[in-house]
Design a protein around this motif. Structure first.
Motif, PDB file in Angstrom:
ATOM      1  N   ALA A 102      35.900  33.576  24.137  1.00  0.00           N
ATOM      2  CA  ALA A 102      36.508  35.018  24.373  1.00  0.00           C
ATOM      3  C   ALA A 102      35.485  35.777  23.343  1.00  0.00           C
ATOM      4  CB  ALA A 102      37.880  35.015  23.929  1.00  0.00           C
ATOM      5  N   ALA A 103      34.400  35.926  23.917  1.00  0.00           N
ATOM      6  CA  ALA A 103      33.484  36.816  23.146  1.00  0.00           C
ATOM      7  C   ALA A 103      33.969  38.230  23.052  1.00  0.00           C
ATOM      8  CB  ALA A 103      31.978  36.555  23.705  1.00  0.00           C
ATOM      9  N   GLU A 104      34.614  38.959  24.250  1.00  0.00           N
ATOM     10  CA  GLU A 104      34.836  40.064  24.159  1.00  0.00           C
ATOM     11  C   GLU A 104      36.052  40.466  23.146  1.00  0.00           C
ATOM     12  OE1 GLU A 104      37.346  37.513  26.797  1.00  0.00           O
ATOM     13  OE2 GLU A 104      35.404  38.103  26.535  1.00  0.00           O
ATOM     14  N   SER A 105      36.755  39.588  22.720  1.00  0.00           N
ATOM     15  CA  SER A 105      37.905  39.866  21.696  1.00  0.00           C
ATOM     16  C   SER A 105      37.533  39.217  20.273  1.00  0.00           C
ATOM     17  CB  SER A 105      39.126  39.292  22.229  1.00  0.00           C
ATOM     18  OG  SER A 105      39.177  37.898  22.349  1.00  0.00           O
ATOM     19  N   ALA A 106      36.243  38.590  20.291  1.00  0.00           N
ATOM     20  CA  ALA A 106      36.193  37.688  18.939  1.00  0.00           C
ATOM     21  C   ALA A 106      35.759  38.581  17.957  1.00  0.00           C
ATOM     22  CB  ALA A 106      34.931  36.742  19.269  1.00  0.00           C
ATOM     23  N   GLY A 107      36.339  38.403  16.665  1.00  0.00           N
ATOM     24  CA  GLY A 107      35.898  39.340  15.603  1.00  0.00           C
ATOM     25  C   GLY A 107      36.511  40.579  15.538  1.00  0.00           C
ATOM     26  N   GLY A 108      37.175  41.072  16.491  1.00  0.00           N
ATOM     27  CA  GLY A 108      37.740  42.533  16.429  1.00  0.00           C
ATOM     28  C   GLY A 108      36.989  43.565  17.205  1.00  0.00           C
ATOM     29  N   ILE A 109      35.981  42.776  18.310  1.00  0.00           N
ATOM     30  CA  ILE A 109      35.217  43.964  18.916  1.00  0.00           C
ATOM     31  C   ILE A 109      36.173  45.022  19.503  1.00  0.00           C
ATOM     32  CG2 ILE A 109      33.633  44.106  21.021  1.00  0.00           C
ATOM     33  CD1 ILE A 109      32.124  41.770  20.200  1.00  0.00           C
ATOM     34  N   GLY A 110      36.020  46.229  19.742  1.00  0.00           N
ATOM     35  CA  GLY A 110      36.793  47.134  20.106  1.00  0.00           C
ATOM     36  C   GLY A 110      37.776  47.795  19.165  1.00  0.00           C
ATOM     37  N   THR A 111      37.949  47.381  18.088  1.00  0.00           N
ATOM     38  CA  THR A 111      38.541  47.768  16.891  1.00  0.00           C
ATOM     39  C   THR A 111      38.328  49.408  16.596  1.00  0.00           C
ATOM     40  OG1 THR A 111      39.007  45.733  15.705  1.00  0.00           O
ATOM     41  CG2 THR A 111      39.213  47.781  14.401  1.00  0.00           C
ATOM     42  N   THR A 112      39.335  49.999  16.361  1.00  0.00           N
ATOM     43  CA  THR A 112      39.032  51.561  15.995  1.00  0.00           C
ATOM     44  C   THR A 112      39.527  51.739  14.612  1.00  0.00           C
ATOM     45  OG1 THR A 112      41.578  52.303  16.810  1.00  0.00           O
ATOM     46  CG2 THR A 112      39.722  52.274  18.381  1.00  0.00           C
ATOM     47  N   HIS A 115      29.253  40.879  12.745  1.00  0.00           N
ATOM     48  CA  HIS A 115      29.053  39.499  12.180  1.00  0.00           C
ATOM     49  C   HIS A 115      30.051  38.618  12.508  1.00  0.00           C
ATOM     50  CE1 HIS A 115      25.129  40.330  10.145  1.00  0.00           C
ATOM     51  NE2 HIS A 115      25.842  41.290   9.412  1.00  0.00           N
ATOM     52  N   LEU A 116      31.388  39.369  12.210  1.00  0.00           N
ATOM     53  CA  LEU A 116      32.605  38.370  12.780  1.00  0.00           C
ATOM     54  C   LEU A 116      32.646  37.760  14.191  1.00  0.00           C
ATOM     55  CD1 LEU A 116      35.233  40.467  10.713  1.00  0.00           C
ATOM     56  CD2 LEU A 116      34.417  38.309  10.109  1.00  0.00           C
ATOM     57  N   SER A 117      32.306  38.928  15.158  1.00  0.00           N
ATOM     58  CA  SER A 117      32.227  38.512  16.442  1.00  0.00           C
ATOM     59  C   SER A 117      31.141  37.353  16.711  1.00  0.00           C
ATOM     60  CB  SER A 117      31.996  39.697  17.353  1.00  0.00           C
ATOM     61  OG  SER A 117      30.519  40.283  17.104  1.00  0.00           O
ATOM     62  N   ALA A 118      29.840  37.441  16.021  1.00  0.00           N
ATOM     63  CA  ALA A 118      28.838  36.361  16.228  1.00  0.00           C
ATOM     64  C   ALA A 118      29.424  34.745  15.747  1.00  0.00           C
ATOM     65  CB  ALA A 118      27.454  36.831  15.411  1.00  0.00           C
ATOM     66  N   ASP A 119      30.180  34.960  14.583  1.00  0.00           N
ATOM     67  CA  ASP A 119      30.627  33.859  14.255  1.00  0.00           C
ATOM     68  C   ASP A 119      31.837  33.211  15.113  1.00  0.00           C
ATOM     69  OD1 ASP A 119      30.600  34.851  10.585  1.00  0.00           O
ATOM     70  OD2 ASP A 119      29.094  34.065  11.977  1.00  0.00           O
ATOM     71  N   GLU A 120      32.539  33.930  15.583  1.00  0.00           N
ATOM     72  CA  GLU A 120      33.759  33.603  16.358  1.00  0.00           C
ATOM     73  C   GLU A 120      33.634  33.599  18.042  1.00  0.00           C
ATOM     74  OE1 GLU A 120      37.053  35.605  13.334  1.00  0.00           O
ATOM     75  OE2 GLU A 120      37.104  36.059  15.417  1.00  0.00           O
ATOM     76  N   ALA A 121      32.525  34.012  18.497  1.00  0.00           N
ATOM     77  CA  ALA A 121      32.559  34.063  19.964  1.00  0.00           C
ATOM     78  C   ALA A 121      32.112  33.091  20.486  1.00  0.00           C
ATOM     79  CB  ALA A 121      31.040  35.128  20.267  1.00  0.00           C
ATOM     80  N   GLY A 122      31.746  31.901  19.826  1.00  0.00           N
ATOM     81  CA  GLY A 122      31.682  30.349  20.516  1.00  0.00           C
ATOM     82  C   GLY A 122      32.632  29.447  20.405  1.00  0.00           C
ATOM     83  N   THR A 123      33.826  29.935  19.852  1.00  0.00           N
ATOM     84  CA  THR A 123      34.958  29.045  19.311  1.00  0.00           C
ATOM     85  C   THR A 123      35.912  28.822  20.547  1.00  0.00           C
ATOM     86  OG1 THR A 123      36.335  30.929  18.692  1.00  0.00           O
ATOM     87  CG2 THR A 123      34.885  29.835  16.988  1.00  0.00           C
ATOM     88  N   ASP A 124      35.980  29.878  21.619  1.00  0.00           N
ATOM     89  CA  ASP A 124      36.834  29.765  22.475  1.00  0.00           C
ATOM     90  C   ASP A 124      36.487  30.458  23.752  1.00  0.00           C
ATOM     91  OD1 ASP A 124      37.315  32.322  21.708  1.00  0.00           O
ATOM     92  OD2 ASP A 124      39.543  32.023  21.360  1.00  0.00           O
ATOM     93  N   THR A 138      42.019  39.310  11.493  1.00  0.00           N
ATOM     94  CA  THR A 138      40.864  40.298  11.450  1.00  0.00           C
ATOM     95  C   THR A 138      41.277  41.463  10.672  1.00  0.00           C
ATOM     96  OG1 THR A 138      40.075  39.115  13.508  1.00  0.00           O
ATOM     97  CG2 THR A 138      39.412  41.538  13.097  1.00  0.00           C
ATOM     98  N   MET A 139      42.551  41.951  10.749  1.00  0.00           N
ATOM     99  CA  MET A 139      43.114  43.266  10.176  1.00  0.00           C
ATOM    100  C   MET A 139      42.814  43.172   8.664  1.00  0.00           C
ATOM    101  SD  MET A 139      45.911  44.507   8.446  1.00  0.00           S
ATOM    102  CE  MET A 139      47.228  43.799   8.961  1.00  0.00           C
ATOM    103  N   GLY A 140      43.182  42.055   8.140  1.00  0.00           N
ATOM    104  CA  GLY A 140      43.258  41.894   6.687  1.00  0.00           C
ATOM    105  C   GLY A 140      41.705  41.737   6.096  1.00  0.00           C
ATOM    106  N   ARG A 141      40.914  41.242   7.050  1.00  0.00           N
ATOM    107  CA  ARG A 141      39.369  41.199   6.621  1.00  0.00           C
ATOM    108  C   ARG A 141      38.904  42.693   6.778  1.00  0.00           C
ATOM    109  NH1 ARG A 141      36.765  36.563  10.436  1.00  0.00           N
ATOM    110  NH2 ARG A 141      37.324  34.794   9.198  1.00  0.00           N
ATOM    111  N   LEU A 142      39.015  43.386   7.631  1.00  0.00           N
ATOM    112  CA  LEU A 142      38.665  44.723   7.498  1.00  0.00           C
ATOM    113  C   LEU A 142      39.189  45.626   6.538  1.00  0.00           C
ATOM    114  CD1 LEU A 142      38.590  45.306  11.405  1.00  0.00           C
ATOM    115  CD2 LEU A 142      36.705  44.478  10.024  1.00  0.00           C
ATOM    116  N   ARG A 143      40.637  45.482   6.630  1.00  0.00           N
ATOM    117  CA  ARG A 143      41.161  46.439   5.256  1.00  0.00           C
ATOM    118  C   ARG A 143      40.598  45.888   3.941  1.00  0.00           C
ATOM    119  NH1 ARG A 143      46.057  45.498   1.900  1.00  0.00           N
ATOM    120  NH2 ARG A 143      46.512  47.734   0.830  1.00  0.00           N
ATOM    121  N   THR A 144      40.296  44.902   3.780  1.00  0.00           N
ATOM    122  CA  THR A 144      39.664  44.531   2.267  1.00  0.00           C
ATOM    123  C   THR A 144      38.222  45.053   2.353  1.00  0.00           C
ATOM    124  OG1 THR A 144      40.772  42.507   2.294  1.00  0.00           O
ATOM    125  CG2 THR A 144      39.055  42.533   0.938  1.00  0.00           C
TER     126      THR A 144
END
Length: 864
Positions: free
Chosen positions: A601-611, A590-599, A559-565
């Motif tokens: 863990a919606a609260e940590s999917a896609g980097g929600i809470g990233t600063t 968008h990342l959280s919506a794509d990953e929320a249903g995989t495991d 996720t860090m690599g995606r955000l840095r890019t």
């Protein structure tokens, strides 16, 4: 008299009395028409007029159905339309209606092709006899006949057909009746049954003979092709190339050859062909026709297919960390392109060691069937997941002991003995299997198992090159399986990924002196997703970024690599800090919506809470703009040693959505110090936050010769043990571009000002000692100022910025319309200036402000 060409690509017919190649007894023409997707006639050749009697003015724009004779069944227009639906080519006999009312049965060949604009159209061709004006055209063997007349029957005006001219007596003069074959009959047999593509074209480059190879390659009969040129039979650039070289043969240039690998269009040129074009001469030495001969280059084709398969395997084998999946990927890519069946068996425990022993093991080998694939419905037993037991002296045990693959045919004694000893092997080698390969799976000094490949449907046995390919494919799978079993190295792999996604070197720029540090977490949770970045922008400005992705492990690093890019991409279009964070917030959503249903863990999917903290420093104005999303505020140290936090509005963490971000701007004197960091620096175990801040301020305020010393002091003061969370630290000291490195001029909104702008620029370059850059700078200034006057709004300002290794030219106007580079057409009067700027400058772009825009171009300055 000469007949003028009537459609593109048609060649005039020279007089028979003219020197050059001899003509056939009956010259032929081509009736050509084009029909669009609506069924409307859009093209009509002279040959079409001769065939059906309609002038172009009478038929163009009319429905093609008007040309079809009424009726039902085979040969009608309705049947032809049904047969042609969804095809790229169609051929058959259709009942047509002549202008005078006669009903004609005509052999047609139609090609679907793409028009110049959107959509497709049909190109319809047919060979007809060329008769003098006022006389009925005689049918060719593949052309039209009056309704009820047998195809190929003599027509009024007769003549010798192509097949008579190049068959029969032309091959020896003997009749093809019963009795012993004569030389003519043998010649006809050779032509028809030759194991290659053969075709004869007359002096008008129209086909008169085609052998069975040509018919099979093009899926057309000789009668359907007779009288047509090669580009009409199979429209393709290769056909055009072949016809051009056939014309050279007719002109006396001798035999010609097509480029290696190219064959007649439609003959499966991807298989590779060796194609020759040779003249056919009469006893007097005159060129009567051209013979096309094409031979497939099978070995080259097989080598190319093997390399393509090996290249594809790099992307398809080892896509996951599942060893069973990797084994199945090996079987799937091998069948059916290499083998008719494949099986992969893995040892329960990998055998490690150096070079394998040349002797077979004394005891049977037990393995687990990991994957199986077969073109047959009855798959070899046992299925995936079952156990297999290989006898001590079986080919499998011997290959594992020797450490390399081996080829076997069905009669090999070792294979026969194995099939007698093992019922499972008998089933595996059954179903007509005639060739087998056994390949050990080895990776990094460990033997993991074995892969078996067999052929039953394909008659060709495996070759040495096939064994090499199987060993390469198996080696790729073995590496993937070996990697999948190294679970203990996950932490190291995550560390490697994290460090590879961070900047490896800092970019060259003159606005800031920078030093950075990154410390991974020391806990079992693993590496997190902290990152930093330094991004050069236009106008000598520099962006600084520090971010912290929630979570740990490979997922946080990815996720860090995606955000840095994403940050680098958004910074490249010169977005203000608040707008950049808004777009980054949308990406995290968008990342959280794509990953929320995989495991779950919606609260940590896609980097929600990233600063994230984003800053842009301008060395010309010495101002710095900041925006932050839930990140700790930056610290600033003035040249006199005063330390303070900058009052940047906090903003929400990324991924919450719906809340705004705000930009904070401040002046930074030259020599000021900026400290950007992640919260891991303040999360100490043995002191509270206030104490941590005091230690950080004290370390920043102490004078230091280098910024690396500042970073080390901060980390030493703040950390007494391995951190519980990742730490990213970025320290920057500001520089300034003084007035002697920046020049600006306000310009009148008048086209006449362009020449003055160029003079301003060249005079300034002379003052800077940059006369070598005058040519590119003049062109850039002229183009940017002209565009601003033509498409922008006043006021207009020109600015030059001279850095150590770059020169930037900027033109501001109050319009928000951004320029776009395009490629000018041949007769366009404009549209090339910006293209030249883009080619001569190192980079260029547009920077938008609250009102107006700045178009800039940056060029490199040579040393000295």
């Amino acid at each position: 008299m000469e007949r003028l060409p009537t459609h593109p690509g048609e060649r005039p017919h020279e007089s028979d009395a003219s020197p050059g190649p001899a003509r056939t007894a009956t010259a032929t023409a081509t009736a050509t028409a084009t029909v669009d997707a609506r069924g409307i006639v859009t093209g009509w050749s002279e040959g079409a007029r001769q065939l059906l009697g309609y002038l172009p003015s009478e038929i163009l724009g009319q429905p093609a159905a008007r040309l079809l004779a009424a009726g039902a069944g085979v040969g009608t227009g309705a049947a032809a339309l049904r047969d042609a639906a969804g095809q790229e080519r169609w051929s058959g006999t259709v009942a047509l209606r002549h202008r005078d009312g006669r009903r004609l049965r005509q052999e047609l060949l139609a090609h679907r092709r793409t028009k110049d604009g959107p959509g497709t159209e049909w190109l319809v061709v047919s060979a007809v006899s060329a008769a003098p004006e006022g006389q009925a055209s005689a049918p060719t063997p593949g052309g039209r006949t009056p309704e009820g007349t047998a195809p190929g029957a003599p027509a009024a005006g007769g003549g010798t057909s192509g097949s008579e001219a190049y068959g029969g007596e032309a091959y020896g003069g003997e009749a093809y009746g019963g009795g012993p074959p004569g030389s003519g009959q043998l010649g006809e047999w050779v032509f028809r049954q030759a194991p290659c593509v053969l075709a004869v074209f007359d002096a008008d480059l129209r086909l008169v003979r085609a052998n069975a190879g040509m018919e099979q390659a093009l899926s057309l009969t000789e009668d359907q092709m007779r009288g047509l040129r090669l580009p009409e039979i199979a429209p393709h650039p290769v056909s055009d190339e072949a016809e051009a070289k056939m014309r050279r043969v007719l002109e006396g240039a001798g035999p010609q050859h097509l480029r290696p690998g190219a064959g007649p269009a439609g003959t499966g040129a991807e298989h590779g062909w060796s194609t020759s074009l040779v003249p056919l001469k009469d006893p007097a030495g005159r060129v009567r026709a051209v013979c096309l001969a094409a031979h497939p280059r099978r070995q080259e084709h097989l080598a190319r297919q093997r390399m393509l398969l090996l290249s594809e395997a790099s992307a398809r084998i080892g896509t996951t960390a599942d060893s069973g999946r990797t084994a199945q990927e090996l079987a799937d890519i091998a069948v059916p392109r290499l083998a008719d069946f494949a099986a992969v068996d893995l040892l329960d425990a990998p055998r490690h060691g150096g070079e394998p022993s040349p002797a077979a093991p004394a005891r049977p080998l037990s393995m687990t069937r990991a994957a199986v694939r077969s073109v047959l419905e009855d798959r070899p037993a046992p299925a995936a997941g079952g156990k297999t037991l290989y006898p001590a002296l079986s080919p499998v045990a011997r290959c594992l002991a020797q450490g390399h693959g081996a080829l076997y045919d069905a009669t090999d004694p070792g294979l026969v003995r194995w099939a007698r000893q093992d019922p499972g092997a008998a089933r595996l080698l059954g179903n007509g299997t005639h060739s087998v390969m056994v390949v050990p799976m080895r990776a990094h000094g460990a033997t993991l198992g074995v892969a078996l490949f067999g052929r039953s449907r394909r008659p060709e046995p495996f070759e040495a090159d096939d064994l090499w390919l199987a060993e390469e494919l198996t080696a790729k799978a073995a590496v993937g399986i070996h990697t999948a079993r190294r679970d203990s190295r996950e932490h190291t792999s995550t560390m490697t990924l994290q460090r590879s996604l961070l900047p490896q070197t800092l970019p060259d720029q003159q606005a800031l002196d920078i030093a950075t540090r990154y410390l991974p977490a020391g806990t079992r949770a693993g590496v997190g997703g902290d990152w930093f970045d330094v991004i050069p922008l236009s106008g000598a400005r520099v962006a600084l970024v520090v971010g912290d992705v929630v979570g740990h492990g490979i997922r946080a690093s990815a996720t860090m690599g995606r955000l840095r890019t994403a940050v680098r991409t958004l910074a490249d279009v010169d977005l203000p800090p608040d707008e950049l964070l808004t777009h980054l917030d949308d990406l995290v959503l968008h990342l959280s919506a794509d990953e929320a249903g995989t495991d779950g863990a919606a609260e940590s999917a896609g980097g929600i809470g990233t600063t994230c903290l984003y800053a842009v420093y301008d060395p010309v104005s010495r101002r710095c703009a900041f925006a932050r999303a839930g990140h700790p505020p930056p610290a600033a140290v003035t040249p006199d040693g005063a330390v303070r936090f900058l009052d940047v509005p906090a903003g929400p963490p990324l991924g919450l959505g719906g809340l705004p971000f705000e930009t904070f701007e401040t002046d930074l004197p030259e020599g000021s110090l900026l400290a950007l960091y992640t919260d891991g620096l303040l999360a100490a175990r043995d002191h509270d936050i206030d104490e941590a801040l005091d230690k950080m301020f004290a370390a920043l305020a102490r004078p230091a010769r280098t910024l690396d010393t500042v970073c080390d002091r901060v980390l030493t003061a703040m950390l007494t043990h391995r951190p519980d969370d990742d730490i990213a630290l970025l320290v920057a000291r500001t520089r300034a571009l003084h007035a002697d490195r920046v020049a600006a001029w306000d310009l009148a909104f008048d086209p006449a000002i362009v020449a003055r702008a160029r003079r301003h620029a060249t005079d300034q370059l002379t003052a800077w000692g940059l006369d070598d850059a005058a040519f590119i700078t003049e062109l850039t200034v002229s183009e940017l100022v002209t565009n601003a006057i033509r498409y922008g709004r006043p006021p207009i300002q020109l600015r030059l910025i001279h850095e150590e290794s770059t020169l930037t030219c900027e033109v501001f106007d109050s319009s928000s319309t951004a320029p776009h580079m395009r490629r000018a057409r041949t007769f366009d009067e404009g549209g090339r200036g910006l293209l030249l700027v883009g080619q001569l400058a190192r980079r260029w772009g547009t920077r938008h402000a609250l009102t107006g825009k700045t178009v800039w171009a940056e060029q490199s300055l040579s040393p000295g």
